[in-house]
Design an enzyme around this catalytic site. Structure first.
Site, mmCIF file in Angstrom:
data_model
loop_
_atom_site.group_PDB
_atom_site.id
_atom_site.type_symbol
_atom_site.label_atom_id
_atom_site.label_comp_id
_atom_site.label_asym_id
_atom_site.label_seq_id
_atom_site.Cartn_x
_atom_site.Cartn_y
_atom_site.Cartn_z
ATOM 1 C CE LYS A 300 -4.730 0.487 2.020
ATOM 2 N NZ LYS A 300 -5.634 0.072 3.142
ATOM 3 C CD GLU A 387 -19.803 -3.081 8.195
ATOM 4 O OE1 GLU A 387 -19.871 -4.162 7.777
ATOM 5 O OE2 GLU A 387 -19.118 -2.376 7.927
ATOM 6 N NE ARG A 415 -22.754 -5.359 3.633
ATOM 7 C CZ ARG A 415 -21.381 -5.402 2.845
ATOM 8 N NH1 ARG A 415 -20.345 -5.783 3.421
ATOM 9 N NH2 ARG A 415 -21.367 -5.111 1.767
HETATM 10 C C1 LIG Z 1 -18.932 -2.795 4.682
HETATM 11 C C2 LIG Z 1 -18.083 -1.819 4.862
HETATM 12 N N1 LIG Z 1 -17.472 -1.506 6.022
HETATM 13 C C3 LIG Z 1 -16.501 -0.805 6.040
HETATM 14 C C4 LIG Z 1 -16.047 -0.233 4.866
HETATM 15 C C5 LIG Z 1 -14.846 0.885 5.040
HETATM 16 N N2 LIG Z 1 -13.839 0.392 4.209
HETATM 17 C C6 LIG Z 1 -13.195 0.971 2.890
HETATM 18 S S1 LIG Z 1 -11.938 0.152 2.373
HETATM 19 C C7 LIG Z 1 -11.534 -0.740 3.683
HETATM 20 C C8 LIG Z 1 -10.324 -1.505 4.054
HETATM 21 C C9 LIG Z 1 -10.318 -2.405 2.898
HETATM 22 O O1 LIG Z 1 -9.132 -3.215 2.881
HETATM 23 P P1 LIG Z 1 -8.973 -4.299 1.706
HETATM 24 O O2 LIG Z 1 -10.150 -4.807 1.450
HETATM 25 O O3 LIG Z 1 -8.015 -5.186 2.345
HETATM 26 O O4 LIG Z 1 -8.316 -3.381 0.659
HETATM 27 P P2 LIG Z 1 -7.032 -2.309 0.571
HETATM 28 O O5 LIG Z 1 -7.603 -0.882 0.820
HETATM 29 O O6 LIG Z 1 -6.212 -2.641 1.453
HETATM 30 O O7 LIG Z 1 -6.816 -2.347 -0.706
HETATM 31 C C10 LIG Z 1 -12.754 -0.482 4.602
HETATM 32 C C11 LIG Z 1 -12.711 -1.070 5.948
HETATM 33 C C12 LIG Z 1 -16.401 -0.505 3.501
HETATM 34 N N3 LIG Z 1 -16.159 0.209 2.464
HETATM 35 N N4 LIG Z 1 -17.537 -1.250 3.501
#
Ligand SMILES: Cc1ncc(C[n+]2csc(CCOP(=O)(O)OP(=O)(O)O)c2C)c(N)n1
Length: 659
Positions: A300, A387, A415
């Site tokens: 990242k 969630e 959700r």
């Molecule tokens: C249902 C839901 N809960 C929380 C989020 C907030 N959120 C956005 S991106 C993320 C982390 C995603 O991490 P990952 O899947 O590992 O992808 P990366 O950003 O590391 O590429 C979160 C918690 C969301 N988008 N959807």
């Protein structure tokens, strides 16, 4: 001037570049993102991590025929740059600009929209099923992060893959970070795969294998020409994993118990910044006639020192300095953010009451529950992007005498709706929900606006729903909620609160009791009663001021509760006023204003009601709350104009009722 990026009108041009040119393209894309996002911010870190992966995907596959399904889809900036949207790239997340997420209406290359986590695997599997049904041959690729994988839906999909299709490609983009550091057993398991001693050895084996290709170099064209030989050798590596690694149950190259037991071939982990390796691996995946997941390791923030040093901050951020990565300092005198008041209050409440517990679903910094994590880690739970689990977990704790506080954005709580109804409300459990981002999340747009929670909660029995007009009242509401024996919801928006002082000792509020801010003055002017819910109080006060200046007699009431309504106060002012105006930072359909109308019907009150809120449509993204409020008329001028028009329309009707 870029050498290659500017010439890319679509994926076809990507395929014409040599390996060296692709590498230069990757650097140009990084530069464009680092400089191009500096003014307005965005999801820089995740996108810097997927530059090579996205180039490789477009090199190997053919969108729009082939389908890419991105989980969350905050990492699609590179994809946008390669699919004909380069010239609009710097407009991203701004008013009238590109969306910050995949959006079907924006491009034929965006096969599926998203921004909530965990949807990609299921949606991609549905596409595979449709493809198989109709007998077409497109490839479907789901790209999902290591944190998205911890989401329950991802596993529901994985559970279903092998019985549904033979051709499914998943890319696990593993950077070890959610927004904060990824948490939980799945994350630990992935880490074991990465750190297993066989990983380096076998990666080297693979490199050795690639070097054995004609001319002894890792060259794309050659890898392609040697495709058949390459594939069979590759398959051997993949199908016959290091047995020692397999035996000790820790996985190893080509072997991951979790995926394999689900009937999905696992390949990896591979270096997600190695273009030829990615391309050859994806070519292999394309040729597979069994479901496959490729575990790709990415960094990242790659290519930007500040982002590498602080992955959490650079996951998504506002404007920053290109040279240093520094973000703008908060202007002196700015009110504290609602979420910071929430987080700090959690610490204070937990210090006084041992039954209070903080729960976040992967959003410690977004919700500011990080304050509790730091101060009292034993009272803090990050359950991952989950969630539903967060709510059920809270319900379980509540049955044992605890007061769990779920800090979940309004949009993400959608959700967990069933868990709210079936578990928290039906069993009448004292779970507290602090719904952050209730209102607009302007730059993110419709996936993130929290405009539906009043509607989706108001009809659920046993629930109390409040909205504070300022940060002091937020603290009172949190304090009050901890004394409740039912599910209690508090909604507040993103960003700075009102800047009012917060009392040392919070006050217990009477449930269902509104606060009269200003009564009628009986100055002889026409009577208007304003009921601004929560953060709409500021707009309500401005409207009151304007109306008073025009000679109206104005009352202002802070409803505090969307459920239960203060029926007495509402009825009193409704009968005294000629027009009543409700304000809510929420969809008008089914919201607070609708609750007032239901009361009017029940009490046979005929005072006209003007409802100020968001219309019955998805509100797009925009540069700021003000931009969107102006567009949709949630303004002083528009409200006053409506009030004047209402009086002009039926001046005598109401007068006759009053008389
Ligand atoms: C249902 C839901 N809960 C929380 C989020 C907030 N959120 C956005 S991106 C993320 C982390 C995603 O991490 P990952 O899947 O590992 O992808 P990366 O950003 O590391 O590429 C979160 C918690 C969301 N988008 N959807």
């Amino acid at each position: 001037m870029s050498q290659y990026l500017e010439g890319i009108q679509g994926p076809a041009q990507v395929k014409q570049l040599s390996l060296d040119q692709l590498r230069t393209l990757a650097e140009e894309i990084r530069q464009e993102m680092i400089t191009g996002l500096a003014r307005n911010g965005g999801h820089l870190g995740p996108n810097l991590g997927v530059v090579e992966l996205t180039i490789a995907l477009h090199y190997v596959f053919n969108t729009p025929k082939d389908k890419f399904v991105w989980d969350v889809s905050h990492q699609v900036y590179v994809h946008k740059l390669l699919t004909g949207r380069r010239d609009r790239f710097r407009s991203i997340r701004g008013t009238g600009g590109l969306s910050g997420f995949a959006l079907r209406s924006e491009s034929e290359h965006d096969s599926y929209g998203a921004a909530h986590a965990g949807t990609a695997l299921s949606a991609a599997l549905g596409m595979c099923a449709a493809r198989d049904q109709r007998g077409s041959d497109e490839n479907v690729v789901a790209i999902f992060g290591d944190a998205a994988l911890t989401n329950g839906i991802s596993f529901e999909a994985l559970n279903n893959v092998s019985q549904t299709t033979k051709r499914f490609i998943g890319i696990l983009n593993d950077n070890e970070w959610s927004i904060a550091k990824n948490v939980g057993a799945i994350s630990a398991y992935l880490n074991k795969l990465i750190t297993h001693p066989s990983y380096n050895k076998l990666t080297k084996d693979f490199e050795r294998f690639l070097r054995r290709l004609p001319k002894g170099e890792v060259a794309l064209k050659l890898a392609h020409k040697a495709e058949e030989g390459f594939k069979s050798a590759f398959t051997e590596v993949a199908l016959y994993p290091n047995t020692a690694a397999a035996e000790d149950g820790r996985g190893g190259y080509g072997n991951s118990l979790i995926f394999e037991e689900m009937g999905v071939r696992y390949l990896g982990p591979i270096d997600g910044h190695n273009l030829p390796l990615l391309i050859t691996t994806l070519e292999f995946a394309k040729s597979c006639d069994h479901p496959i997941v490729i575990h790709v390791l990415t960094q990242k923030g790659k290519g930007f020192e500040a982002a590498l040093k602080n992955p959490e901050k650079f996951h998504g951020l506002g404007p920053y300095d290109v040279a240093t990565g520094a973000t703008l300092p908060v202007k002196a005198g700015t009110a504290p953010n609602w979420q910071d008041v929430f987080g700090q209050t959690m610490v204070k409440l937990c210090q006084k009451d041992t039954t209070i517990i903080g729960i976040t679903a992967a959003m410690p910094s977004g919700t500011s529950l990080k304050y509790l994590e730091k101060a009292m880690p034993e009272r803090y739970y990050d359950v991952g992007i989950a969630e539903e689990h967060a709510v059920l977990f809270a319900c379980g704790m509540a049955t044992m005498g605890y007061h769990p506080v779920c800090a979940i954005y309004s949009t993400f709580l959608q959700r967990a709706y069933d868990c709210i109804v079936h578990d928290a409300a039906l069993q009448d459990l004292p779970v507290i929900f602090c719904m952050d981002r209730a209102g607009l999340s302007p730059q993110d747009g419709p996936t993130h606006h929290g405009l539906f929670d009043i509607s989706y909660l108001r009809h659920v029995p046993n629930c109390t729903l409040m909205a504070p007009k300022d940060e002091d009242e937020l603290v009172d509401m949190m304090f009050t909620a901890t004394h409740e024996r039912h599910a209690t919801f508090i909604r507040y928006p993103r960003g700075p609160a009102e800047g009012v002082p917060i009392k040392d000792q919070p006050r217990l509020l009477e449930i269902g009791k509104a606060e009269v801010i200003q009564s009628f003055s009986n100055n002889g002017g026409r009577k208007v009663a304003l009921f601004p819910l929560g953060n709409m109080m500021r707009l309500g006060r401005q409207v009151a001021e304007q109306l008073a200046g025009e000679g109206y007699d104005v009352a202002v009431v802070n409803p505090r509760f969307a459920k239960p309504l203060d029926a007495g106060v509402t009825e009193f002012f409704a009968r005294a006023a000629e027009i009543l105006v409700t304000f809510e930072d929420h969809a008008v359909t089914g919201g607070y204003g609708s609750a007032v109308l239901e009361l009017f019907n029940e009490k046979r009150i005929s005072t006209p009601v003007i409802m100020v809120g968001w219309p019955d449509q998805f509100i797009e993204h925009g540069s700021s709350v003000d931009d969107l409020r102006n567009k949709y008329g949630l303004t002083v001028d528009n409200t006053v104009t409506k009030i004047r028009a209402e009086f002009a329309q039926a001046p005598t009707l109401r007068e006759s009722v009053v008389a």
